[in-house]
Design a protein around this motif. Structure first.
Motif, PDB file in Angstrom:
ATOM      1  N   CYS A 292      -2.692  -3.604   5.586  1.00  0.00           N
ATOM      2  CA  CYS A 292      -2.704  -3.547   4.124  1.00  0.00           C
ATOM      3  C   CYS A 292      -3.013  -4.928   3.560  1.00  0.00           C
ATOM      4  CB  CYS A 292      -1.364  -3.051   3.596  1.00  0.00           C
ATOM      5  SG  CYS A 292      -1.259  -3.005   1.783  1.00  0.00           S
TER       6      CYS A 292
ATOM      7  N   CYS B 251       0.825  -1.211   0.000  1.00  0.00           N
ATOM      8  CA  CYS B 251       0.000   0.000   0.000  1.00  0.00           C
ATOM      9  C   CYS B 251       0.863   1.265   0.000  1.00  0.00           C
ATOM     10  CB  CYS B 251      -0.912   0.029   1.227  1.00  0.00           C
ATOM     11  SG  CYS B 251      -2.196  -1.238   1.244  1.00  0.00           S
TER      12      CYS B 251
ATOM     13  N   CYS C  90      -6.539  -0.783   2.228  1.00  0.00           N
ATOM     14  CA  CYS C  90      -6.228  -0.632   3.652  1.00  0.00           C
ATOM     15  C   CYS C  90      -7.471  -0.859   4.518  1.00  0.00           C
ATOM     16  CB  CYS C  90      -5.652   0.760   3.903  1.00  0.00           C
ATOM     17  SG  CYS C  90      -4.974   1.003   5.562  1.00  0.00           S
TER      18      CYS C  90
END
Length: 786
Positions: free
Chosen positions: A175, A153, A182
C-alpha cells in the motif's frame, strides 16, 4: 484514351485540392488564434499601442446613449432577441446586442508575487507565492509539507467486519500510504504494477482477509499458474504464461495490458508546460505555482508569462526587496467580466485527481500508449473542462479587488465518484451519503475562503461561483454558500419535485440535517445557471454532420433510446428512477416488447422508443425530428445528444430547467410537454405545423456549438502540437467550428449579469472602469466611473 487522361487529371487535381485544404486547416488551428469570437481578446494578441488603447476606451465610453437605446434588435417571430445566432430572452438579448461586443479593454494592475514558504515546502509541495503557503503533495501536510501522512488502503477492523469493510482501495500487497493505492511492491519483478481490488486475493464466498495476498497466484513465478506481479507480458503474448484475469491496469499514467507502458498522466491543463504531471498533481518548475502551474512568481521570465498576463507594462518598486516578500505590478489590458480563481488547498481538487482508483473518473481526457489524447465519455468531465478554460482565459485576473466574479474550484465530480473508496474518504460520519460528504467538502472550502481572503463579505458571496456537477445539482449545497451562483447540469426549481429525485440512495439529500443544508431549493433561476454536460463526439460522427440534416431527411417523428425501467430486460429496477417518466413513456409508446412481450399501447411506425442502446444511435438521432429529454438519476445527457444531432428536444420533466433555459428562449428550438400529458405526446407533436418545425430545426442547428466545450478541445490541440508536433483528426474537426461555445456563452451571461443583477446596485465598492457606455451600466453602484 483521352477520357482516361481526363480521369487521371481529375484525381490529381482532387489530391492537390485536398492537400491545400489540409494545409490551410493546420495553419488555421495552430498559427491563427482560433477561439470563439466573443473570447477573441488577449493581451498577447493585441498590436494596438497603449496610447491608442486609452483613446479607444475613451471613445467607447462616450458613445451617445440615445443611439444604443434606439437600436433595432433582430427579433424572431416568437419574441426572442437574436444575438450571435442564438434566440435570447428579451432583456438579455437586447443588452448583449447593444453592449457586449462594444466593450473595450481596461487597464488592470496584476500583482506578481514572490512570498516564500516555510522550508521551501520541503520538496513535498508547491509554494503559493501570493499567500506564502504550501500546497502539499498527496500524503503530505503541515506548514512546510514536512509531515508525512499515513493513508491506509484497508479499513480498520470492526466486530462485524474483522478485516474491515470492502473498499475500492483494499490492498493485500504493498500500500502506497501517501495515496492509498495498491501495488505489487518490492521483491516482485514489476513493483509498480497495480494490484487493484479483487486482483490481490481470492474471493470464495467466506469472510475474506483483504490484507493477505493470494501469494500462490499474484506472486507466483510458475508460468503455468495465473499470476500477475511477476508475469512477463511477452510470455503471455507468446502463449507461454498465464495471468490472473481479475487484475487490470486501472490507475492513471500506465498503459498496456500489464501496465508496462508509462503514459502521460491527466493533470489540469497538463501543467501549462511549466511543470511535470504526477498522477493528477502538477509539480511546478521553480518560479511557477497554481493548480496548473500557470501563475508566474517574480522569478519567472517575463517572456514566458501566460497569454492572459502578456503585453503588460511592468512596474518594479524602488529599493531592495525584503527577505520574505517582494512583488511587482503588471498593468495588463483586459475586458470584463474579470474572474478571480481561488488557489484552494489541493484536497479540494487535485488530490482527488491524483488519488483516484479508476483513471476514467471525473476527467475529460486520458492518454494512450503513444501519448495521444483519448477523450472520455465521462459526462461529468465538464467540470474539469470549464476549470481549465477559465484558468487559461483572458478574463482571468489575479487582482481580487478588480474581480467581478470569484470561482471556487471544488471538484465534486471527483469527490462523489471517489466517496468511500478509501478510509480517508469514508462516509461513516456522513450517514453513508455521498451527498452529505460532498456538502462537508464545500463547507470546508467556504471556511478556508473566509479565513484566508477578504472577498466574500463584500457581497455576502453573491459574486462567487460554485460548480455542482453531480446528478441533482446544488441540492446538497451547504446553507452558508447559497447566496452564490451555482453552476449545475439540472435546474430543479422544486416547484413540483420538492424532494430528492435520485433512485440511488447514497445521493439522497432529504435526510441531510437541516442545520447543515438549510431549506434552499436545488436551483434558483434568478441567480444560477445550467451548463451542458460534457460530450465528446467521435471525429467520424462529426464529419457526417447529422445535425445539418433537413426536415425531409428526418423521417422519424419521435425518438428515444435509453433505460425504460423494470418492465424491460437489464433496465433499472427502481420504480422512482427517472421520476417514473421513462416508464410512463414506454407504457404508451414502446416500440420493442417488454419482458411480457408487450409493446406500448400507442406504438406506431414513426415513433421509436427502445431500451437497448443502438449501434447507430447518433445516426438515428440525426434521422429524427423530435427527441426525448427525460431525467435519469437527476439529469441525463439527452438534451446534449438531441441538440448536437440537430433534433428538436422534447422536454418532459415539470419544473426542471435545462442548459441556459433561464437566459435563452426555449420555445424557439424545443418543445416542453407536461408529465401528465405523456399519453398525448404524439398528438401534440403532429399538431405542430411545418413552418414552426422548420423554424425550430433551424434554431437548434444554430445553437449546436453552445453545447460543446470547444475551448477545452482547442487548448489540448495546441498542447499536443507544441509538445509532440501532432495534429489529430479530432483537432482538425473541432477547428472548423467558429461560433460561440460553452465558455463564450458563459462569459456573455456573466457580462450581462454584471450590469443587470439588482443586488450589485447596492454594493459599496471602489469605482471601476468597465469600458462601456453609461447606458450599458445598469447597476450604477457597481463602482463604475462616469
Amino acid at each position: 484514351m483521352s477520357s482516361l487522361q481526363n480521369f487521371k487529371y481529375s484525381w490529381q487535381l482532387t489530391a492537390v485540392i485536398l492537400i491545400l485544404v489540409a494545409f490551410i486547416s493546420i495553419v488555421h488551428i495552430f498559427f491563427v488564434p482560433l477561439i470563439p469570437a466573443s473570447l477573441d481578446f488577449t493581451g498577447s494578441r493585441q498590436t494596438e499601442s497603449w496610447a491608442n488603447a486609452s483613446s479607444s476606451i475613451k471613445n467607447v465610453s462616450s458613445i451617445d446613449d440615445k443611439n444604443i437605446e434606439q437600436d433595432q434588435y433582430p427579433q424572431s417571430s416568437d419574441g426572442a432577441i437574436l444575438y450571435r445566432d442564438a434566440p435570447w430572452k428579451t432583456d438579455i438579448g437586447k443588452w448583449l446586442s447593444s453592449c457586449h461586443d462594444i466593450a473595450a479593454p481596461v487597464y488592470i494592475n496584476e500583482t506578481i508575487s514572490g512570498k516564500n514558504c516555510k522550508d521551501g515546502c520541503s520538496g513535498h509541495g508547491i509554494c503559493n507565492s501570493e499567500l506564502g503557503e504550501c500546497r502539499c503533495f498527496h500524503g503530505y501536510a503541515g506548514e512546510g509539507c514536512s509531515e508525512r501522512l499515513n493513508l491506509e488502503c484497508n479499513a480498520p477492523a470492526l466486530p462485524m467486519a474483522p478485516f474491515g469493510y470492502w473498499m475500492v482501495s483494499i490492498c493485500s500487497a504493498y500500500c502506497d500510504t501517501t495515496r492509498a493505492l495498491c501495488f505489487c511492491g518490492e521483491g516482485s519483478k514489476y513493483p509498480d504494477r497495480p494490484v487493484a481490488e479483487s486482483c490481490g486475493f481470492q474471493v470464495n464466498g467466506q469472510v475474506v482477509n483483504w490484507s493477505i495476498a493470494d501469494s500462490e497466484m499474484i506472486y507466483t513465478n510458475d508460468i503455468s499458474k495465473p499470476g500477475w506481479c511477476n508475469v512477463n507480458p511477452q510470455e503471455v503474448k507468446e502463449g507461454k504464461a498465464l495471468y490472473k484475469h481479475e487484475c487490470e491496469c486501472k490507475y492513471d499514467c500506465q498503459g498496456g495490458q500489464f501496465c508496462e507502458i508509462p503514459t502521460e498522466c491527466s493533470c489540469i491543463n497538463q501543467c501549462s508546460g511549466n511543470g511535470c504531471c504526477h498522477g493528477g498533481f502538477c509539480q511546478c518548475k521553480d518560479g511557477w505555482y497554481g493548480v496548473d502551474c500557470s501563475i508566474p512568481s517574480i522569478s519567472s521570465p517575463l517572456k514566458e508569462w501566460p497569454p492572459w498576463l502578456r503585453s503588460a507594462t511592468v512596474h518594479v518598486p524602488d529599493g531592495r526587496f525584503g527577505d520574505d516578500y517582494h512583488s511587482i505590478r503588471a498593468a495588463v489590458k483586459k475586458k470584463r467580466p474579470l474572474i478571480y480563481i481561488y488557489d484552494l488547498p489541493p484536497e479540494f481538487n487535485i488530490h482527488l485527481l491524483e488519488g483516484r482508483h479508476f483513471r476514467f473518473h471525473c476527467v475529460n481526457r486520458l492518454y494512450d500508449e503513444e501519448n495521444k489524447t483519448f477523450w472520455t465519455n465521462q459526462l461529468y468531465g465538464s467540470q474539469m473542462a470549464l476549470y481549465e478554460s477559465l484558468l487559461a482565459s483572458p478574463y482571468r485576473t489575479l487582482n481580487g479587488d478588480e474581480a467581478d466574479y470569484f470561482y471556487v474550484p471544488v471538484l465534486d465530480a471527483c469527490l462523489i465518484a471517489r466517496a468511500d473508496d478509501a478510509p480517508h474518504l469514508s462516509m461513516r460520519n456522513h450517514m453513508g451519503l455521498r451527498s452529505y460528504l460532498t456538502l462537508d467538502f464545500y463547507k470546508k472550502a467556504y471556511d478556508h475562503i473566509m479565513e484566508h481572503y477578504t472577498y466574500w463579505n463584500r457581497s455576502s458571496g453573491r459574486d462567487h461561483i460554485w460548480f455542482f456537477s453531480w446528478d441533482e445539482g446544488a441540492c446538497y449545497a451547504p446553507k452558508e454558500i447559497w447566496n452564490s451562483m451555482m453552476l449545475v447540469h439540472w435546474g430543479n426549481t422544486n416547484s413540483k419535485h420538492n424532494h430528492s429525485t435520485t433512485a440511488y440512495w447514497g445521493d439522497e439529500w432529504d435526510t441531510i440535517p437541516i442545520e447543515r443544508r438549510g431549506t434552499h431549493p436545488c436551483f434558483d433561476p434568478e441567480k444560477d445557471l445550467v451548463l451542458p454536460a460534457w460530450k465528446s463526439e467521435d471525429p467520424y460522427i462529426v464529419k457526417q454532420k447529422f445535425w445539418a440534416r433537413s426536415r425531409r431527411e428526418r423521417l422519424t417523428l419521435f425518438y428515444f433510446n435509453g433505460n425504460l425501467g423494470a418492465a424491460f430486460k437489464d433496465n433499472r429496477p427502481e420504480p422512482n428512477y427517472s421520476l417514473g417518466i421513462r416508464q410512463k413513456l414506454a407504457a404508451e409508446f414502446a416500440s420493442e416488447p417488454n419482458k411480457e412481450g408487450k409493446f406500448g399501447r400507442q406504438s406506431t411506425k414513426d415513433v421509436i422508443v427502445v431500451s437497448q442502446r443502438s449501434p447507430n444511435y447518433y445516426f438515428e438521432l440525426g434521422s429524427s425530428l423530435f427527441c426525448g429529454v427525460f431525467p435519469g438519476d437527476g439529469w441525463s445527457g439527452r438534451m446534449e445528444d438531441s441538440v448536437l444531432q440537430g433534433c428538436i428536444p422534447v422536454i418532459i420533466q415539470d419544473g426542471i430547467q435545462h442548459a441556459y433555459e433561464n437566459v435563452l428562449n426555449y420555445y424557439s428550438f424545443s418543445v416542453r410537454i407536461a408529465e401528465d400529458d405523456i399519453p398525448h405526446l404524439v398528438q401534440i407533436l403532429r399538431a405542430i405545423n411545418e413552418a414552426e418545425l422548420e423554424f425550430k430545426l433551424a434554431n437548434v442547428q444554430k445553437l449546436r456549438q453552445r453545447f460543446i466545450y470547444q475551448d477545452s478541445f482547442m487548448l489540448e490541440a495546441r498542447r499536443q502540437n507544441k509538445s509532440h508536433g501532432r495534429i489529430d483528426d479530432w483537432a482538425l474537426q473541432y477547428s472548423f467550428f467558429t461560433g460561440d461555445d460553452v465558455l463564450s456563452t458563459f462569459i456573455q451571461i456573466l457580462h450581462y449579469k454584471l450590469h443587470n443583477d439588482p443586488w450589485r446596485s447596492k454594493l459599496s465598492v471602489p469605482k471601476k472602469e468597465f469600458g462601456l457606455p453609461t447606458l450599458c451600466q445598469k447597476n450604477k453602484n457597481t463602482g463604475s466611473s462616469k
